[in-house]
Design a protein around this motif. Structure first.
Motif, PDB file in Angstrom:
ATOM      1  N   GLN A  32      16.260   5.123  11.052  1.00  0.00           N
ATOM      2  CA  GLN A  32      15.568   6.413  11.084  1.00  0.00           C
ATOM      3  C   GLN A  32      15.181   6.854   9.675  1.00  0.00           C
ATOM      4  N   ARG A  33      16.080   6.665   8.725  1.00  0.00           N
ATOM      5  CA  ARG A  33      15.783   7.036   7.339  1.00  0.00           C
ATOM      6  C   ARG A  33      14.649   6.179   6.774  1.00  0.00           C
ATOM      7  N   LEU A  34      14.610   4.894   7.132  1.00  0.00           N
ATOM      8  CA  LEU A  34      13.527   4.032   6.682  1.00  0.00           C
ATOM      9  C   LEU A  34      12.200   4.479   7.286  1.00  0.00           C
ATOM     10  N   ASP A  35      12.200   4.842   8.563  1.00  0.00           N
ATOM     11  CA  ASP A  35      10.981   5.362   9.201  1.00  0.00           C
ATOM     12  C   ASP A  35      10.491   6.623   8.492  1.00  0.00           C
ATOM     13  N   ASP A  36      11.420   7.526   8.212  1.00  0.00           N
ATOM     14  CA  ASP A  36      11.062   8.766   7.516  1.00  0.00           C
ATOM     15  C   ASP A  36      10.489   8.464   6.134  1.00  0.00           C
ATOM     16  N   LEU A  37      11.109   7.546   5.432  1.00  0.00           N
ATOM     17  CA  LEU A  37      10.650   7.177   4.100  1.00  0.00           C
ATOM     18  C   LEU A  37       9.230   6.610   4.153  1.00  0.00           C
ATOM     19  N   GLN A  38       8.963   5.764   5.133  1.00  0.00           N
ATOM     20  CA  GLN A  38       7.634   5.166   5.249  1.00  0.00           C
ATOM     21  C   GLN A  38       6.571   6.205   5.570  1.00  0.00           C
ATOM     22  N   SER A  47       8.915   5.305  -8.065  1.00  0.00           N
ATOM     23  CA  SER A  47      10.361   5.400  -8.284  1.00  0.00           C
ATOM     24  C   SER A  47      11.050   6.161  -7.155  1.00  0.00           C
ATOM     25  N   GLN A  48      10.375   7.134  -6.566  1.00  0.00           N
ATOM     26  CA  GLN A  48      10.960   7.854  -5.431  1.00  0.00           C
ATOM     27  C   GLN A  48      11.077   6.944  -4.213  1.00  0.00           C
ATOM     28  N   VAL A  49      10.060   6.132  -3.976  1.00  0.00           N
ATOM     29  CA  VAL A  49      10.111   5.185  -2.852  1.00  0.00           C
ATOM     30  C   VAL A  49      11.227   4.173  -3.089  1.00  0.00           C
ATOM     31  N   ARG A  50      11.303   3.641  -4.308  1.00  0.00           N
ATOM     32  CA  ARG A  50      12.340   2.664  -4.638  1.00  0.00           C
ATOM     33  C   ARG A  50      13.731   3.271  -4.469  1.00  0.00           C
ATOM     34  N   ASP A  51      13.903   4.496  -4.923  1.00  0.00           N
ATOM     35  CA  ASP A  51      15.190   5.174  -4.765  1.00  0.00           C
ATOM     36  C   ASP A  51      15.516   5.384  -3.286  1.00  0.00           C
ATOM     37  N   GLY A  52      14.518   5.732  -2.498  1.00  0.00           N
ATOM     38  CA  GLY A  52      14.726   5.909  -1.058  1.00  0.00           C
ATOM     39  C   GLY A  52      15.134   4.614  -0.376  1.00  0.00           C
ATOM     40  N   VAL A  53      14.481   3.522  -0.741  1.00  0.00           N
ATOM     41  CA  VAL A  53      14.839   2.212  -0.182  1.00  0.00           C
ATOM     42  C   VAL A  53      16.279   1.864  -0.574  1.00  0.00           C
ATOM     43  N   THR A  67      18.827  -6.076  -6.139  1.00  0.00           N
ATOM     44  CA  THR A  67      17.618  -5.499  -6.725  1.00  0.00           C
ATOM     45  C   THR A  67      16.365  -6.148  -6.160  1.00  0.00           C
ATOM     46  N   CYS A  68      16.396  -7.459  -5.958  1.00  0.00           N
ATOM     47  CA  CYS A  68      15.214  -8.151  -5.431  1.00  0.00           C
ATOM     48  C   CYS A  68      14.868  -7.667  -4.022  1.00  0.00           C
ATOM     49  N   GLN A  69      15.871  -7.336  -3.230  1.00  0.00           N
ATOM     50  CA  GLN A  69      15.628  -6.830  -1.879  1.00  0.00           C
ATOM     51  C   GLN A  69      15.009  -5.433  -1.940  1.00  0.00           C
ATOM     52  N   ILE A  70      15.533  -4.594  -2.811  1.00  0.00           N
ATOM     53  CA  ILE A  70      14.969  -3.244  -2.976  1.00  0.00           C
ATOM     54  C   ILE A  70      13.518  -3.333  -3.416  1.00  0.00           C
ATOM     55  N   ASP A  71      13.255  -4.166  -4.431  1.00  0.00           N
ATOM     56  CA  ASP A  71      11.900  -4.300  -4.962  1.00  0.00           C
ATOM     57  C   ASP A  71      10.941  -4.872  -3.923  1.00  0.00           C
ATOM     58  N   THR A  74      10.248  -2.173  -1.262  1.00  0.00           N
ATOM     59  CA  THR A  74       9.430  -1.135  -1.884  1.00  0.00           C
ATOM     60  C   THR A  74       7.983  -1.592  -1.996  1.00  0.00           C
ATOM     61  N   ALA A  75       7.776  -2.835  -2.434  1.00  0.00           N
ATOM     62  CA  ALA A  75       6.416  -3.366  -2.569  1.00  0.00           C
ATOM     63  C   ALA A  75       5.707  -3.429  -1.221  1.00  0.00           C
ATOM     64  N   LEU A  76       6.415  -3.832  -0.190  1.00  0.00           N
ATOM     65  CA  LEU A  76       5.810  -3.887   1.149  1.00  0.00           C
ATOM     66  C   LEU A  76       5.382  -2.492   1.614  1.00  0.00           C
ATOM     67  N   ILE A  77       6.252  -1.529   1.413  1.00  0.00           N
ATOM     68  CA  ILE A  77       5.929  -0.155   1.819  1.00  0.00           C
ATOM     69  C   ILE A  77       4.715   0.337   1.043  1.00  0.00           C
ATOM     70  N   ARG A  78       4.672   0.063  -0.257  1.00  0.00           N
ATOM     71  CA  ARG A  78       3.555   0.487  -1.091  1.00  0.00           C
ATOM     72  C   ARG A  78       2.242  -0.157  -0.654  1.00  0.00           C
ATOM     73  N   ARG A  79       2.297  -1.373  -0.119  1.00  0.00           N
ATOM     74  CA  ARG A  79       1.083  -2.045   0.365  1.00  0.00           C
ATOM     75  C   ARG A  79       0.695  -1.580   1.767  1.00  0.00           C
ATOM     76  N   GLY A  80       1.515  -0.734   2.355  1.00  0.00           N
ATOM     77  CA  GLY A  80       1.193  -0.218   3.682  1.00  0.00           C
ATOM     78  C   GLY A  80       1.708  -1.063   4.828  1.00  0.00           C
ATOM     79  N   VAL A  81       2.563  -2.029   4.518  1.00  0.00           N
ATOM     80  CA  VAL A  81       3.157  -2.873   5.558  1.00  0.00           C
ATOM     81  C   VAL A  81       4.241  -2.062   6.258  1.00  0.00           C
ATOM     82  N   ARG A  82       4.141  -1.971   7.560  1.00  0.00           N
ATOM     83  CA  ARG A  82       5.117  -1.225   8.344  1.00  0.00           C
ATOM     84  C   ARG A  82       6.354  -2.094   8.562  1.00  0.00           C
TER      85      ARG A  82
END
Length: 94
Positions: A32-38, A47-53, A67-71, A74-82
């Motif tokens: 649920q938190r990941l859905d809200d973040l997206q 940095s806010q998205v990365r902190d949320g992830v 760290t690699c998993q967080i990054d 975060t990159a997927l979310i930034r590219r708009g990948v659901r």
């Protein structure tokens, strides 16, 4: 039924007991938190998205996530990948 430890057993390939229930609850809350973040990501800084992830993964695993998993997430979310985080009704065991 196989007893793993107090509060956790396996029956017919699924975990049962309070520990299994807690794990499923934690997974559902993290999903649920990941859905809200997206949903909020377009209005957030990188940095806010990365902190949320980081917070979502830490809440789920109760450990410091790699760290690699967080990054990567975060990159997927930034590219708009659901990112879907399905949570089953029962916890399967291998």
């Amino acid at each position: 039924m196989t007893f793993i430890e107090p509060g956790l057993s396996v029956r017919n390939g699924f975990a049962e007991g309070p520990l299994a229930d807690t794990a499923l609850s934690r997974a559902a809350h993290a999903a649920q938190r990941l859905d809200d973040l997206q949903e909020q990501a377009p209005t957030m800084t990188d940095s806010q998205v990365r902190d949320g992830v980081h917070r979502v993964l830490r809440r789920f695993t109760q450990e410091q996530p790699p760290t690699c998993q967080i990054d990567s997430i975060t990159a997927l979310i930034r590219r708009g990948v659901r990112i879907d985080w399905p949570v089953p009704d029962r916890l399967p065991c291998a």
